[in-house]
Design an enzyme around this catalytic site. Structure first.
Site, PDB file in Angstrom:
ATOM      1  N   CYS A   1       0.862  -1.181   0.000  1.00 45.18           N
ATOM      2  CA  CYS A   1       0.000   0.000   0.000  1.00 45.18           C
ATOM      3  C   CYS A   1       0.901   1.235   0.000  1.00 45.18           C
ATOM      4  O   CYS A   1       1.736   1.387   0.886  1.00 45.18           O
ATOM      5  CB  CYS A   1      -0.881   0.053   1.238  1.00 45.18           C
ATOM      6  SG  CYS A   1      -1.321  -1.547   1.933  1.00 45.18           S
TER       7      CYS A   1
ATOM      8  N   GLU B   1      -7.419   9.091   1.360  1.00 42.73           N
ATOM      9  CA  GLU B   1      -6.877   8.621   0.092  1.00 42.73           C
ATOM     10  C   GLU B   1      -7.960   8.297  -0.923  1.00 42.73           C
ATOM     11  O   GLU B   1      -9.046   7.831  -0.571  1.00 42.73           O
ATOM     12  CB  GLU B   1      -6.036   7.356   0.314  1.00 42.73           C
ATOM     13  CG  GLU B   1      -4.816   7.581   1.194  1.00 42.73           C
ATOM     14  CD  GLU B   1      -3.950   6.346   1.327  1.00 42.73           C
ATOM     15  OE1 GLU B   1      -2.735   6.506   1.478  1.00 42.73           O
ATOM     16  OE2 GLU B   1      -4.490   5.214   1.265  1.00 42.73           O
TER      17      GLU B   1
END
Length: 303
Positions: A158, A220
């Site tokens: 990630c 995000e």
């Protein structure tokens, strides 16, 4: 005659300003100091140590981050050198809620909750889900050195595409896929040849916000990338504490343990959102080889 010759030598020595001394190489400065003190003790030159010349901030890389922020914030003292460098040097891509690029800012600023709340800073990210030929998913436990969500278990990798030409390419999510290949090497030691950019399938996007602690958090717009490859993994201890491959049933057990708080096990919030909303049905497509049927890059899921 000797006296007159010496006087002529002295008169040819042009007085030097303090600023002109900084245009000389260090070896000449040393020679000049020896020359003046040994041959002409009465000739006074400015002390090199006392000279003060202003230095342009442009010559100090990341002055904004290191000198003006990090060194004045005692809360950052526990950040290790690798994470400090990434936080201040990496420039994340700022986007609006439609995924349109609106600017860029340091990873540090993008993850401060005060900026997320007050300025609504939203940055582009990606989450890689790598399966082996047995259709087992590779998970990682984040290093205890990570600034956000240390020691939690999460999907394979990630991170963020950076504000650079190769990672800003919009067509077919190529910029994000380039970034994923870069970070798989950085975090897990997986070489580019093992994860060709064309082998990543971008299945969808989600938008989420998650505080990590009082200071840090995530906001995000996350690209969800799937890939099926057998790879050699060499985790970077600055990024990854542990890894494991899990089957679908083993992942379900892991989720149950996390929910029960067993063994102190925690899952990252973005991984949990994917598990709860998409992963199991997409896993079916992984096993059937029909991932293309699951692609939906038009929708941005707000979770």
């Amino acid at each position: 005659i000797g006296k007159k010759r010496k006087e002529r030598e002295i008169t040819t020595c042009t007085p030097m300003s303090a600023s002109s001394l900084f245009n000389l190489p260090l070896i000449r400065l040393r020679s000049l100091a020896l020359f003046s003190s040994s041959r002409f003790p009465h000739l006074s030159l400015p002390s090199i140590r006392s000279v003060s010349v202003p230095i342009s901030p442009r010559k100090l890389p990341n002055c904004r981050a290191f000198s003006c922020t990090a060194m004045t914030d005692s809360k950052d003292a526990g950040m290790n050198a690798v994470q400090r460098r990434l936080m201040y040097e990496d420039e994340c891509i700022l986007v609006d809620e439609t995924d349109r690029v609106v600017g860029h800012d340091s990873k540090y600023n993008c993850h401060l909750m005060e900026n997320i709340e007050a300025k609504n800073l939203l940055h582009r990210a990606f989450s890689v889900f790598l399966f082996n030929s047995k259709y087992e998913l590779l998970l990682q436990q984040r290093s205890d050195a990570k600034v956000t969500f240390p020691l939690v278990w999460t999907n394979t990798c990630c991170s963020h595409p950076l504000y650079r030409d190769s990672e800003l390419i919009e067509e077919n999510s190529l910029g994000v896929r380039n970034a994923a290949q870069r970070k798989l090497l950085d975090e897990l030691g997986i070489v580019a040849e093992d994860v060709p950019v064309d082998e990543f399938t971008a299945l969808g996007r989600m938008l989420y916000k998650a505080p990590s602690d009082g200071k840090w958090g995530e906001h995000e717009l996350d690209y969800l990338l799937f890939i099926v490859r057998d790879v050699k993994v060499q985790p970077n201890p600055d990024e990854v504490a542990d890894i494991k491959y899990v089957s679908r049933e083993e992942l379900k057990e892991l989720v149950k343990k996390a929910d029960a708080g067993e063994e102190g096990l925690k899952l990252s919030p973005w991984f949990r959102l994917v598990v709860d909303n998409f992963l199991m049905k997409w896993w079916d497509h992984v096993e059937k080889g029909t991932l293309a049927e699951a692609i939906d890059m038009k929708t941005i899921h707000k979770l």
